[in-house]
Design a protein around this motif. Structure first.
Motif, PDB file in Angstrom:
ATOM      1  N   ILE A 108       0.855  -1.188   0.000  1.00 34.90           N
ATOM      2  CA  ILE A 108       0.000   0.000   0.000  1.00 34.90           C
ATOM      3  C   ILE A 108       0.895   1.243   0.000  1.00 34.90           C
ATOM      4  O   ILE A 108       1.861   1.320   0.759  1.00 34.90           O
ATOM      5  N   GLY A 109       0.565   2.180  -0.899  1.00 31.52           N
ATOM      6  CA  GLY A 109       1.350   3.415  -0.979  1.00 31.52           C
ATOM      7  C   GLY A 109       2.444   3.346  -2.015  1.00 31.52           C
ATOM      8  O   GLY A 109       3.036   4.358  -2.362  1.00 31.52           O
ATOM      9  N   LYS A 110       2.748   2.132  -2.516  1.00 34.51           N
ATOM     10  CA  LYS A 110       3.730   2.040  -3.603  1.00 34.51           C
ATOM     11  C   LYS A 110       3.018   2.371  -4.914  1.00 34.51           C
ATOM     12  O   LYS A 110       1.878   1.971  -5.123  1.00 34.51           O
ATOM     13  N   ALA A 111       3.704   3.085  -5.778  1.00 31.87           N
ATOM     14  CA  ALA A 111       3.046   3.598  -6.988  1.00 31.87           C
ATOM     15  C   ALA A 111       2.970   2.545  -8.089  1.00 31.87           C
ATOM     16  O   ALA A 111       3.951   1.879  -8.393  1.00 31.87           O
ATOM     17  N   ALA A 112       1.782   2.402  -8.653  1.00 34.07           N
ATOM     18  CA  ALA A 112       1.635   1.583  -9.860  1.00 34.07           C
ATOM     19  C   ALA A 112       2.129   2.401 -11.049  1.00 34.07           C
ATOM     20  O   ALA A 112       2.321   3.610 -10.942  1.00 34.07           O
ATOM     21  N   ALA A 151      -6.396   5.098  -6.396  1.00 36.87           N
ATOM     22  CA  ALA A 151      -5.651   4.351  -7.410  1.00 36.87           C
ATOM     23  C   ALA A 151      -4.148   4.486  -7.158  1.00 36.87           C
ATOM     24  O   ALA A 151      -3.396   3.507  -7.242  1.00 36.87           O
ATOM     25  N   SER A 152      -3.717   5.691  -6.831  1.00 38.50           N
ATOM     26  CA  SER A 152      -2.286   5.910  -6.597  1.00 38.50           C
ATOM     27  C   SER A 152      -1.802   5.135  -5.381  1.00 38.50           C
ATOM     28  O   SER A 152      -0.675   4.654  -5.350  1.00 38.50           O
ATOM     29  N   LYS A 153      -2.662   5.043  -4.373  1.00 34.48           N
ATOM     30  CA  LYS A 153      -2.238   4.420  -3.124  1.00 34.48           C
ATOM     31  C   LYS A 153      -2.389   2.898  -3.134  1.00 34.48           C
ATOM     32  O   LYS A 153      -1.594   2.190  -2.519  1.00 34.48           O
ATOM     33  N   PHE A 154      -3.438   2.399  -3.830  1.00 36.90           N
ATOM     34  CA  PHE A 154      -3.778   0.972  -3.681  1.00 36.90           C
ATOM     35  C   PHE A 154      -3.626   0.115  -4.945  1.00 36.90           C
ATOM     36  O   PHE A 154      -3.620  -1.111  -4.850  1.00 36.90           O
ATOM     37  N   LEU A 155      -3.538   0.753  -6.120  1.00 39.78           N
ATOM     38  CA  LEU A 155      -3.585  -0.067  -7.341  1.00 39.78           C
ATOM     39  C   LEU A 155      -2.411  -1.039  -7.425  1.00 39.78           C
ATOM     40  O   LEU A 155      -2.579  -2.209  -7.788  1.00 39.78           O
ATOM     41  N   PHE A 156      -1.241  -0.568  -7.047  1.00 42.45           N
ATOM     42  CA  PHE A 156      -0.066  -1.457  -7.084  1.00 42.45           C
ATOM     43  C   PHE A 156      -0.280  -2.657  -6.161  1.00 42.45           C
ATOM     44  O   PHE A 156       0.027  -3.807  -6.519  1.00 42.45           O
ATOM     45  N   ALA A 157      -0.838  -2.400  -4.965  1.00 41.41           N
ATOM     46  CA  ALA A 157      -1.081  -3.481  -4.009  1.00 41.41           C
ATOM     47  C   ALA A 157      -2.067  -4.501  -4.584  1.00 41.41           C
ATOM     48  O   ALA A 157      -1.892  -5.717  -4.426  1.00 41.41           O
TER      49      ALA A 157
END
Ligand code: ZN
Length: 432
Positions: A108-112, A151-157
């Motif tokens: 969470i918080g890592k950028a997609a 999206a910025s905070k959770f999409l990568f997760a």
């Protein structure tokens, strides 16, 4: 042959059995729920961290569950949960487990990639605006900024969850297991609006989750009561349940998708709110390994060698408290000043020991700091090996009674049957 489906029923309880000796006593609590008219599906959960600390393998959890089911003639479904796994830890759970809690908190918080964020925003632009949730008077408002922010905070997760899901699917086959996505082991709670957007991303990722575990507001320390605003929690869980219902109706997620509450056990203050909010939709209540504390209580109650061992475990846990608490720092709150000295505990009777440890909010002897220290102290018992296991076996009866009563009376009855929780009875007594 027991029926075994990969669809999780309406009500289910996650139970931990650190030393793989209490599955029967735990299952007995589900049998009592069935006698009371409510099907509560047992799910044995054990995390990679616990297996590592104890030195056990996931196959032992499966073997204990299977044996309990056979011994007690349980004919309803039951599951083994690979609790809080990710791509690096999942493999040894693949064969024995049929429920997978895919933990994405670390991502969470890592950028997609910005292109995938833009694609998501385009695909889900219809989420922006007011969304009416069934049974909720106020619509929830999703702005374009919120959509982009989530999206910025959770999409990568969520993309990482997709990788783990597909890895499991390759091994188990489509529909061959129950997938959960968990986001509870993180700092900030997700709002119901965020949850709804995250569910859209999970649907896009093609993960047929049957349970979702958000982080709620308030503290969920291990083995002790909720710390936070109960009224706020009550509003939050009602909205979360409504957001999930909206997601199943509109996003193509499985019809039986329900909330998973990673309670850390013993959240007596919010059990009524959980019951009221989920009696129609269903809920998975994950407890923590507090069954291990019932083992200690049973040993202490037995007196003699059992009580002596319980005291020895406390003394060693006290001496190693910093090392034991380290891995659990974010989910325990121990006041060192409240921990009795081992020399004091050494003089205790069975009743003094059990009343300090047993989570009875009515009892002035109950000591939440001692309880939390012992909760994380299972490594001490694990190191004792056969000495500990031997006493578990010779005191099976008294321990099993404590395990079953604790699970049924303090957890299953208030959450699934709507009976007053232990703390509700306390509030009632105080009001008098
Ligand atoms: Zn959790």
């Amino acid at each position: 042959m027991a029926t075994h489906t990969f669809e999780l029923g309406k009500f289910s309880i996650g139970v931990g059995d650190r030393f793989a000796h209490q599955a029967k006593a735990q299952l007995q609590a589900c049998i009592e729920a069935a006698h009371a008219g409510v099907e509560v599906i047992p799910v044995w959960n054990k995390s990679n961290r616990e297996h590592n600390i104890i030195g056990s393998e996931p196959a032992s959890t499966r073997a204990a569950a299977d044996a309990a089911v056979k011994a007690l003639g349980w004919t309803r479904p039951y599951f083994c949960d690979a609790d809080h796994i990710n791509l690096t830890t999942v493999d040894r759970f693949l064969a024995p487990c049929d429920f997978f809690t895919i933990d994405v908190a670390d991502y969470i918080g890592k950028a997609a990639e910005s292109s995938s964020i833009e694609r998501f925003l385009k695909r889900r632009s219809d989420l922006a605006g007011a969304i009416r949730l069934e049974g909720v008077s106020e619509p929830i408002h999703i702005t374009r900024d919120l959509l982009r922010g989530v999206a910025s905070k959770f999409l990568f997760a969520v993309q990482e969850a997709g990788k783990v899901y597909r890895h499991i699917e390759t091994a188990k086959g489509k529909g061959g297991f129950i997938p959960e996505v968990s986001m509870d082991e993180t700092d900030a709670a997700q709002t119901p609006a965020e949850l709804l957007i995250i569910l859209a991303a999970i649907a896009d990722e093609g993960i047929p989750i049957q349970t979702i575990a958000p982080k709620f507001t308030g503290r969920f320390n291990k083995g002790v009561d909720y710390v936070g605003n109960v009224d706020h929690f009550r509003r939050e869980i009602v909205l979360d349940v409504a957001a999930i219902a909206w997601a199943t109706a509109n996003l193509g997620l499985p019809k039986n998708l329900k909330l998973s509450v990673h309670s850390g056990s013993d959240k007596f203050s919010i059990y009524a709110a959980i019951h009221d909010a989920t009696k129609k939709s269903g809920v998975h209540l994950k407890t923590a390994g507090t069954t291990w504390l019932e083992e200690i209580i049973g040993l202490a109650e037995a007196g003699g060698d059992g009580l002596a061992l319980a005291k020895e475990i406390y003394a060693q846990a006290y001496d190693h408290r910093e090392e034991l608490c380290g891995p659990y720092a974010t989910v325990i709150d121990i006041d060192p000043a409240k921990l009795p000295a081992p020399t004091t505990v050494a003089q205790w009777t069975s009743a003094q020991f059990t009343s300090a440890l047993r989570h009875d909010p009515h009892s002035s002897a109950y000591n939440a700091s001692l309880r939390q220290l012992l909760h994380v102290g299972f490594k001490i018992a694990a190191k004792m090996g056969d000495k500990y296991i031997g006493l578990l076996e010779s005191n099976e009866k008294v321990i099993a009674r404590n395990v079953t009563e604790n699970l049924y009376d303090r957890h299953i009855a208030p959450v699934f049957l709507g009976k007053p929780s232990p703390v509700a009875a306390l509030a009632h007594a105080e009001a008098k």
